[in-house]
Scaffold this motif. Structure first.
Motif, mmCIF file in Angstrom:
data_model
loop_
_atom_site.group_PDB
_atom_site.id
_atom_site.type_symbol
_atom_site.label_atom_id
_atom_site.label_comp_id
_atom_site.label_asym_id
_atom_site.label_seq_id
_atom_site.Cartn_x
_atom_site.Cartn_y
_atom_site.Cartn_z
ATOM 1 N N GLN A 163 -1.266 40.310 -29.576
ATOM 2 C CA GLN A 163 -1.942 39.038 -29.836
ATOM 3 C C GLN A 163 -2.239 38.294 -28.533
ATOM 4 N N ASP B 25 -14.509 34.305 -31.130
ATOM 5 C CA ASP B 25 -14.361 35.182 -32.294
ATOM 6 C C ASP B 25 -15.461 36.228 -32.389
ATOM 7 N N GLU C 90 -2.229 47.836 -46.605
ATOM 8 C CA GLU C 90 -1.612 46.513 -46.482
ATOM 9 C C GLU C 90 -1.275 46.183 -45.023
ATOM 10 N N LYS C 91 -0.686 47.139 -44.316
ATOM 11 C CA LYS C 91 -0.303 46.849 -42.935
ATOM 12 C C LYS C 91 -1.526 46.706 -42.040
ATOM 13 N N GLY D 132 -3.116 43.507 -42.150
ATOM 14 C CA GLY D 132 -2.324 42.510 -41.433
ATOM 15 C C GLY D 132 -2.648 42.401 -39.954
ATOM 16 N N ARG E 260 -5.463 41.927 -38.675
ATOM 17 C CA ARG E 260 -6.432 40.833 -38.542
ATOM 18 C C ARG E 260 -5.735 39.482 -38.383
ATOM 19 N N GLU E 261 -4.539 39.356 -38.932
ATOM 20 C CA GLU E 261 -3.851 38.067 -38.889
ATOM 21 C C GLU E 261 -3.432 37.696 -37.473
ATOM 22 N N TYR E 262 -3.249 38.689 -36.584
ATOM 23 C CA TYR E 262 -2.860 38.312 -35.220
ATOM 24 C C TYR E 262 -3.896 38.626 -34.145
ATOM 25 N N GLY F 228 -7.454 38.505 -35.144
ATOM 26 C CA GLY F 228 -8.733 38.025 -35.643
ATOM 27 C C GLY F 228 -9.584 39.169 -36.176
ATOM 28 N N ASP F 229 -10.835 38.841 -36.485
ATOM 29 C CA ASP F 229 -11.747 39.875 -36.979
ATOM 30 C C ASP F 229 -12.146 40.782 -35.828
ATOM 31 N N ARG G 52 -13.735 39.299 -45.638
ATOM 32 C CA ARG G 52 -13.021 38.238 -44.918
ATOM 33 C C ARG G 52 -13.711 37.846 -43.614
ATOM 34 N N ARG G 53 -14.725 38.590 -43.200
ATOM 35 C CA ARG G 53 -15.354 38.350 -41.895
ATOM 36 C C ARG G 53 -16.305 37.153 -41.976
#
Length: 374
Positions: free
Chosen positions: A211, A230, A288-289, A292, A294-296, A298-299, A339-340
């Motif tokens: 990150q 972004d 699922e992982k 995840g 993307r959460e740290y 971004g896109d 989500r983008r």
């Protein structure tokens, strides 16, 4: 978004059988893996560069990629990585321009310093100069692809006078470049300065470290005026092992993890899985992982998976690619696209997209040499 696989071509003994593939078998397996990747609908295959055992990932990736280009029609071809520190930039400019022509533009490359220590003196270089080498050699590489005649003088190679690198890039458009790094802020800065891509191969690192590196790259990308943070072009690594049942996946992969030179004898499989992108489980757990990530960071625009390592037999590797293509990647494409935000690139630049931009009158990033703070 592009999905694919990357390989470093390690020749590792299968701990469950005691069998070690020959170099020839391992090299030919990499071609088979690439063909399978295209067959199941993946987008990218990236081949590493090493010069010492246990790797047969070629010291000359353009040769391997040319063979793959001849046997595929759609795959984007890349490297993981091209050693910008110990490979002459003139050699890189000419080899990859040739590959660009042979593949119909299906080539980009990831530059990195990923050498083991002994490699530097083999090529007349000093590992203590790794970052300055990466900076200077890339500055020359950019000029060789963008200027028909180059006069140049630097610190690490003989000067050039009136030199023309041949062949010239296809359609006058150089291959898109990613700067790969796992820990060096100067490389993130270099990628941002030029508006190039940044590839964080975070397979050995915790999310917090990745990150920080991606955040730095994004902030500096915006600072240099290439777009919003972004909108910067980010790629990630990751490694997976899947079976329908997660317990089967763990049981089957554990001996490979415990014996692999890059994994074994350190953190347990469970600890490593918690701390890094490694996912050992069902396709649903991989989805699922990966979502995840993307959460740290971004896109982002490219996700590559390492699947052919640690002595896994080719048949098992091909099964992993089949699962990626049939069950994992289609879901990831849909979920990440949904989500983008608007205005954030869904794919990295390709030869086709850059050609279209030039024909529309847009200007590609310039070739101003970079000066990094010491």
């Amino acid at each position: 978004m592009q999905f694919g696989i990357f390989t470093v071509g390690d020749v590792t003994t299968d701990p469950t059988t005691g069998r070690t593939p020959t170099e020839h078998e391992r090299i030919m397996s990499m071609v088979a893996i690439a063909k399978k990747a295209e067959e199941v609908g993946l987008d990218v295959v990236a081949v590493g560069q090493h010069h010492n055992p246990p790797f047969v990932a070629p010291g000359n990736p353009p040769v391997m990629l040319a063979a793959i280009a001849a046997k595929t029609q759609r795959l984007q071809l890349s490297t993981s990585t091209t050693l910008i520190t110990t490979t002459d930039p003139v050699r890189i400019a000419e080899d990859y321009a040739m590959l660009q022509h042979l593949s119909g533009g299906r080539i980009d490359l990831t530059l990195g310093r990923g050498n083991t220590g002994p490699v530097y003196p083999w090529f007349g270089q000093d590992i203590r100069q790794g970052v300055p080498l990466a900076v200077e050699n890339y500055a020359l590489l950019r000029r060789l692809w963008r200027e028909d005649v180059v006069d140049w003088e630097g610190h690490f190679r003989t000067p050039l006078q009136g030199f023309t690198s041949t062949p010239r890039p296809l359609d006058g458009i150089p291959p898109f470049v990613w700067h790969g790094s796992i820990r060096t802020p100067e490389i993130a800065e270099q990628a941002a300065y030029y508006g190039d891509g940044f590839f964080a191969n975070h397979i050995f690192w915790p999310a917090s470290h990745t990150q920080q590196m991606v955040d730095l790259y994004r902030r500096r990308f915006e600072h240099y005026g290439h777009g919003r943070a972004d909108q910067a072009i980010v790629g990630l690594g990751g490694q997976v092992f899947m079976r329908r049942n997660s317990q089967d996946a763990v049981r089957e992969f554990r001996p490979y993890f415990d014996s692999a030179p890059v994994y074994g004898h350190g953190p347990s499989l469970e600890e490593f899985t918690r701390q890094t992108p490694l996912t050992v489980g069902s396709p649903e757990q991989v989805i699922e992982k990966t979502l995840g990530f993307r959460e740290y960071v971004g896109d982002y625009q490219r996700q590559l998976f390492l699947v052919d390592h640690a002595g896994l037999p080719l048949s098992t590797v091909l099964e992993q690619i089949e699962l990626l293509g049939s069950e994992v990647v289609p879901v990831l494409r849909t979920e990440l696209a949904a989500r983008r935000p608007a205005g954030v690139p869904d794919n990295p630049p390709t030869h086709a997209s850059m050609k279209a931009a030039v024909e529309a009158g847009e200007t590609l990033p310039d070739n101003t040499p970079i000066v990094l703070a010491s």
